[in-house]
Write an enzyme that holds these catalytic residues in place. Sequence first.
Site, short mmCIF file in Angstrom:
data_model
loop_
_atom_site.label_atom_id
_atom_site.label_comp_id
_atom_site.label_asym_id
_atom_site.label_seq_id
_atom_site.Cartn_x
_atom_site.Cartn_y
_atom_site.Cartn_z
N HIS A 1 60.44 20.27 3.86
CA HIS A 1 61.41 19.27 3.85
C HIS A 1 61.38 18.48 5.43
O HIS A 1 61.30 19.22 6.53
CB HIS A 1 63.08 19.68 3.54
CG HIS A 1 62.94 20.24 2.17
ND1 HIS A 1 62.90 21.83 2.06
CD2 HIS A 1 63.26 19.70 1.00
CE1 HIS A 1 62.98 21.90 0.70
NE2 HIS A 1 63.32 20.94 0.21
N HIS A 2 61.56 17.27 5.26
CA HIS A 2 61.59 16.56 6.75
C HIS A 2 62.96 16.94 7.51
O HIS A 2 63.98 17.33 7.05
CB HIS A 2 62.24 14.86 6.30
CG HIS A 2 62.34 14.38 7.61
ND1 HIS A 2 63.41 13.12 7.53
CD2 HIS A 2 61.64 14.32 8.88
CE1 HIS A 2 63.30 12.78 8.95
NE2 HIS A 2 62.31 13.40 9.47
#
Length: 370
Positions: free
Chosen positions: A170-171
Amino acid sequence: MSTAFLYSDKFHRFDYGPSHPLKTFRLKLTYELIKAYGLLSMPDTKLVEAVMADENDLVTFHDREYIEILKSANKGVRAAGAGFYGLGSGDNPVFRGLFDWSRLVAGASLQAAAMVDSGEVETAFNISGGLHHAMASRASGFCYLNDPVIAIMSLLKRGRRVAYIDIDAHHGDGVQDAFYTSNKVLTISLHETGRTLFPGTGFEYETGEGEGQGYSVNVPLPPSADDEVFVYAFSEIVPSFVEKFRPDIVVSQLGVDSFSTDPLAHLNYSSKGFCEVVKKIKEFSPKWVALGGGGYDVANVAKAWTLAWGIMNGVDVPDEIPSEFLAHYPMEGFQSGTLRDKDFTERGEANEVVREEVEKVITYLKERVL
Ligand SMILES: [Zn+2]
């Protein structure tokens, strides 16, 4: 080479709830596997008990009002208005001890940063850390306090330049947001594209603002990106950007929800690509604060972070999982009996499309950021 492993037996006593994907047990499992390999009793390795962060450290990033809400939620009861701060949704449940848990994680990251910065050790690993989604006044993505930001703040206070490298599926949005206008922190995140995965951000055109322009780097990868694509994208971007920035210290988030077995994301990494990248981080990080991150296949988490800890210590960990560990933890994920994943077969054409998309991102970043 000297290293520190931050841990507390208290970690796995906190519980997000039976249906929540984040199992704190994965931390105990990792610790037990590392211990079974004898990797905590080497001469230059310290096992350090994690200690809760002070409230004064938390407010270097988080709003006081939000801290008060977390404090009131510590009893496991949701206060009126808690929803406004992201609490009580499926992702960020209110459970007994949530503030204590978050302070313990943040405290361990602060200890890791202090030990590395002072030169006491070259590398410190807080497997409980890397909770990169928490915002200044909002819980998000299983994260209540943003321990990477709190640790980086403590380094900035000592006048350091920090490179933050995030390889979670995930970012790393909370960390990017915290330093979006700063040229003292370089944030680089390689993750599954926001088109298909939470939190929906981290596109290549998010490059920072004001003084921070060019200091925020994002490499979004298409779902199904594998070891080859991951290692290629990392090698093209990260070492040269870090070298140009000349950090005093590197903080990395080593989330392992990027592996093919993980139930939450859609990337296809294996232990091979993960280890290659961790080795590269080690090469350009003489001072290295390593944090954990996502990982929802608990056996895979234990295996991957054991491999990472081996790399941090320059030890080639044997592939065969110690039999006394297997006897204690006869879980499905350990059935292969080996620490490393088996080699994947070539994926062919689909991979070409992925590679072309990644090539475009790399070209974009080299033209506009480097
Ligand atoms: Zn993640």
